[in-house]
Design a protein around this motif. Structure first.
Motif, PDB file in Angstrom:
ATOM      1  N   ARG A  74      34.228  -0.415  65.747  1.00  0.00           N
ATOM      2  CA  ARG A  74      34.120   0.121  67.103  1.00  0.00           C
ATOM      3  C   ARG A  74      33.119  -0.657  67.942  1.00  0.00           C
ATOM      4  O   ARG A  74      33.365  -0.938  69.115  1.00  0.00           O
ATOM      5  CB  ARG A  74      33.749   1.604  67.042  1.00  0.00           C
ATOM      6  CG  ARG A  74      34.929   2.517  66.737  1.00  0.00           C
ATOM      7  CD  ARG A  74      34.487   3.953  66.598  1.00  0.00           C
ATOM      8  NE  ARG A  74      33.703   4.150  65.384  1.00  0.00           N
ATOM      9  CZ  ARG A  74      33.117   5.290  65.054  1.00  0.00           C
ATOM     10  NH1 ARG A  74      33.219   6.333  65.853  1.00  0.00           N
ATOM     11  NH2 ARG A  74      32.452   5.399  63.927  1.00  0.00           N
ATOM     12  N   THR A  75      31.991  -1.024  67.354  1.00  0.00           N
ATOM     13  CA  THR A  75      31.007  -1.815  68.099  1.00  0.00           C
ATOM     14  C   THR A  75      31.566  -3.186  68.439  1.00  0.00           C
ATOM     15  O   THR A  75      31.383  -3.700  69.553  1.00  0.00           O
ATOM     16  CB  THR A  75      29.717  -1.966  67.286  1.00  0.00           C
ATOM     17  OG1 THR A  75      29.182  -0.677  67.000  1.00  0.00           O
ATOM     18  CG2 THR A  75      28.679  -2.774  68.047  1.00  0.00           C
ATOM     19  N   ALA A  76      32.274  -3.796  67.483  1.00  0.00           N
ATOM     20  CA  ALA A  76      32.843  -5.124  67.721  1.00  0.00           C
ATOM     21  C   ALA A  76      33.888  -5.097  68.827  1.00  0.00           C
ATOM     22  O   ALA A  76      33.958  -6.010  69.658  1.00  0.00           O
ATOM     23  CB  ALA A  76      33.467  -5.659  66.426  1.00  0.00           C
ATOM     24  N   THR A  77      34.718  -4.057  68.857  1.00  0.00           N
ATOM     25  CA  THR A  77      35.720  -3.968  69.918  1.00  0.00           C
ATOM     26  C   THR A  77      35.071  -3.730  71.275  1.00  0.00           C
ATOM     27  O   THR A  77      35.549  -4.230  72.294  1.00  0.00           O
ATOM     28  CB  THR A  77      36.729  -2.852  69.629  1.00  0.00           C
ATOM     29  OG1 THR A  77      36.035  -1.628  69.386  1.00  0.00           O
ATOM     30  CG2 THR A  77      37.566  -3.184  68.401  1.00  0.00           C
ATOM     31  N   ALA A  78      33.980  -2.973  71.296  1.00  0.00           N
ATOM     32  CA  ALA A  78      33.259  -2.765  72.555  1.00  0.00           C
ATOM     33  C   ALA A  78      32.662  -4.075  73.063  1.00  0.00           C
ATOM     34  O   ALA A  78      32.686  -4.355  74.270  1.00  0.00           O
ATOM     35  CB  ALA A  78      32.161  -1.716  72.371  1.00  0.00           C
ATOM     36  N   VAL A  79      32.152  -4.885  72.149  1.00  0.00           N
ATOM     37  CA  VAL A  79      31.559  -6.174  72.548  1.00  0.00           C
ATOM     38  C   VAL A  79      32.626  -7.120  73.087  1.00  0.00           C
ATOM     39  O   VAL A  79      32.465  -7.716  74.155  1.00  0.00           O
ATOM     40  CB  VAL A  79      30.826  -6.807  71.349  1.00  0.00           C
ATOM     41  CG1 VAL A  79      30.428  -8.253  71.661  1.00  0.00           C
ATOM     42  CG2 VAL A  79      29.590  -5.991  70.993  1.00  0.00           C
ATOM     43  N   THR A  80      33.730  -7.272  72.356  1.00  0.00           N
ATOM     44  CA  THR A  80      34.758  -8.223  72.792  1.00  0.00           C
ATOM     45  C   THR A  80      35.497  -7.731  74.032  1.00  0.00           C
ATOM     46  O   THR A  80      35.685  -8.475  74.991  1.00  0.00           O
ATOM     47  CB  THR A  80      35.768  -8.465  71.662  1.00  0.00           C
ATOM     48  OG1 THR A  80      36.295  -7.203  71.202  1.00  0.00           O
ATOM     49  CG2 THR A  80      35.112  -9.174  70.489  1.00  0.00           C
ATOM     50  N   GLY A  81      35.923  -6.472  74.019  1.00  0.00           N
ATOM     51  CA  GLY A  81      36.629  -5.935  75.182  1.00  0.00           C
ATOM     52  C   GLY A  81      35.744  -5.862  76.401  1.00  0.00           C
ATOM     53  O   GLY A  81      36.149  -6.242  77.514  1.00  0.00           O
ATOM     54  N   GLY A  82      34.519  -5.376  76.224  1.00  0.00           N
ATOM     55  CA  GLY A  82      33.587  -5.301  77.343  1.00  0.00           C
ATOM     56  C   GLY A  82      33.206  -6.672  77.865  1.00  0.00           C
ATOM     57  O   GLY A  82      33.064  -6.867  79.089  1.00  0.00           O
ATOM     58  N   GLY A  83      33.056  -7.631  76.961  1.00  0.00           N
ATOM     59  CA  GLY A  83      32.740  -8.993  77.393  1.00  0.00           C
ATOM     60  C   GLY A  83      33.840  -9.596  78.254  1.00  0.00           C
ATOM     61  O   GLY A  83      33.582 -10.255  79.275  1.00  0.00           O
ATOM     62  N   TRP A  84      35.111  -9.369  77.853  1.00  0.00           N
ATOM     63  CA  TRP A  84      36.237  -9.869  78.648  1.00  0.00           C
ATOM     64  C   TRP A  84      36.263  -9.235  80.034  1.00  0.00           C
ATOM     65  O   TRP A  84      36.409  -9.928  81.045  1.00  0.00           O
ATOM     66  CB  TRP A  84      37.538  -9.597  77.912  1.00  0.00           C
ATOM     67  CG  TRP A  84      38.755  -9.738  78.791  1.00  0.00           C
ATOM     68  CD1 TRP A  84      39.437  -8.725  79.397  1.00  0.00           C
ATOM     69  CD2 TRP A  84      39.406 -10.947  79.176  1.00  0.00           C
ATOM     70  NE1 TRP A  84      40.475  -9.217  80.142  1.00  0.00           N
ATOM     71  CE2 TRP A  84      40.481 -10.589  80.024  1.00  0.00           C
ATOM     72  CE3 TRP A  84      39.188 -12.295  78.901  1.00  0.00           C
ATOM     73  CZ2 TRP A  84      41.331 -11.524  80.583  1.00  0.00           C
ATOM     74  CZ3 TRP A  84      40.054 -13.236  79.447  1.00  0.00           C
ATOM     75  CH2 TRP A  84      41.097 -12.859  80.280  1.00  0.00           C
ATOM     76  N   LEU A  85      36.127  -7.913  80.095  1.00  0.00           N
ATOM     77  CA  LEU A  85      36.177  -7.238  81.396  1.00  0.00           C
ATOM     78  C   LEU A  85      35.038  -7.687  82.299  1.00  0.00           C
ATOM     79  O   LEU A  85      35.238  -7.878  83.511  1.00  0.00           O
ATOM     80  CB  LEU A  85      36.128  -5.721  81.187  1.00  0.00           C
ATOM     81  CG  LEU A  85      37.371  -5.093  80.552  1.00  0.00           C
ATOM     82  CD1 LEU A  85      37.162  -3.601  80.334  1.00  0.00           C
ATOM     83  CD2 LEU A  85      38.602  -5.331  81.421  1.00  0.00           C
ATOM     84  N   CYS A  86      33.862  -7.871  81.744  1.00  0.00           N
ATOM     85  CA  CYS A  86      32.737  -8.342  82.551  1.00  0.00           C
ATOM     86  C   CYS A  86      32.986  -9.754  83.066  1.00  0.00           C
ATOM     87  O   CYS A  86      32.710 -10.064  84.228  1.00  0.00           O
ATOM     88  CB  CYS A  86      31.444  -8.302  81.741  1.00  0.00           C
ATOM     89  SG  CYS A  86      30.828  -6.626  81.430  1.00  0.00           S
ATOM     90  N   ALA A  87      33.521 -10.627  82.197  1.00  0.00           N
ATOM     91  CA  ALA A  87      33.768 -12.013  82.598  1.00  0.00           C
ATOM     92  C   ALA A  87      34.810 -12.106  83.698  1.00  0.00           C
ATOM     93  O   ALA A  87      34.729 -12.960  84.584  1.00  0.00           O
ATOM     94  CB  ALA A  87      34.208 -12.836  81.383  1.00  0.00           C
TER      95      ALA A  87
END
Length: 281
Positions: free
Chosen positions: A210-223
């Motif tokens: 769950r933490t890993a998906t938050a990092v990758t998904g959140g990173g994409w949306l922020c970028a």
């Protein structure tokens, strides 16, 4: 099949719980293909203090399942057990909502930026689906599943495959029916979505899924979204199309995503044993 069979002391240690984890996992793998040793281990476990409890649990489960006759081969129930959380989880309505919402925005609200918005959100949908279909929060039988030889990365990959099999064609077809508005093609998000999913699985061995998906998904949306929202002229749709063209448009960008996907897959393969302990406790 090598003809090797587990010695008695190994089986005894497994039955009473004193066997080290590495030896226990090795024995469980052997039991998948050795009926003789599986029978010996079963007998040893039944002979321990936990035997009567296990027998009672077994009888209760069989009694509860008795009204539904099993007509399918053995592999079918096992497949349904492995994939069930991935097809009944909260992520499935979310996929339908994203697809339906994009169509409504484009054809009912006449929003010209529907496809760029879909392409921006679509890569994180399978990532979220993976997080929502694996773990004790998604599967009431997770503790039982985590103790089987089929647990760990194998189970996570089965559920990931189900998530991808549903979300990839549905969201891509949705993008086809939306006006382009200068955005990349409807399938341009596929490689980024696959890469983010593999990256989440690879990072999950360190951070938890769950933490890993938050990092990758959140990173994409922020970028993708942060530069667009910071534009002073308010032309969000146009800037979003330009941003997506930069990230996913053209052969160079897609080649980069393909290389990143291959790297994430290699890292996941190298770290596959990390999933043996993931959310086991």
């Amino acid at each position: 099949m090598t003809g090797w069979h587990a010695p008695d002391h190994l089986i005894a240690g497994y039955a009473d719980g004193s066997l080290p984890d590495a030896d226990a996992w090795s024995l469980e793998k052997h039991l998948e293909s050795c009926a003789s040793c599986a029978g010996r281990v079963s007998g040893a476990v039944r002979a321990t203090q936990a035997g009567p409890v296990l027998a009672e649990v077994r009888d209760t489960v069989l009694e509860a399942a008795r009204p539904a006759p099993v007509k399918a081969p053995l592999r079918t129930p096992r497949l349904l057990w492995a994939t069930a959380p991935a097809v009944r989880g909260a992520w499935l309505p979310a996929v339908l909502l994203v697809a339906f919402g994009a169509v409504v925005l484009a054809h009912v609200a006449d929003f010209t930026g529907a496809r760029p918005l879909l392409l921006a959100v679509a890569p994180v949908v399978p990532v979220a689906g993976v997080a929502l279909s694996y773990g004790r929060h998604a599967d009431p039988l997770h503790e039982l599943a985590a103790s089987t030889p089929s647990a760990g990365l194998r189970l996570a990959l089965v559920r990931t495959a189900v998530v991808l099999a549903v979300s990839l064609p549905l969201l891509t077809l949705t993008g086809v029916v939306l006006p382009s508005s200068g955005a990349p093609g409807a399938a341009a998000w596929l490689l980024p979505g696959l890469t983010l999913t593999l990256a989440a699985l690879a990072l999950g061995g360190w951070l938890g899924l769950r933490t890993a998906t938050a990092v990758t998904g959140g990173g994409w949306l922020c970028a993708v979204l942060a530069p667009v929202l910071a534009t002073p002229d308010g032309a969000v749709s146009r800037h979003l199309s330009d941003q997506l063209s930069l990230y996913v448009g053209g052969a160079a960008a897609q080649g980069g995503w393909a290389a990143a996907a291959a790297s994430c897959a290699a890292l996941l393969a190298a770290r596959r044993t990390a999933y043996d302990r993931l959310e086991r406790h």
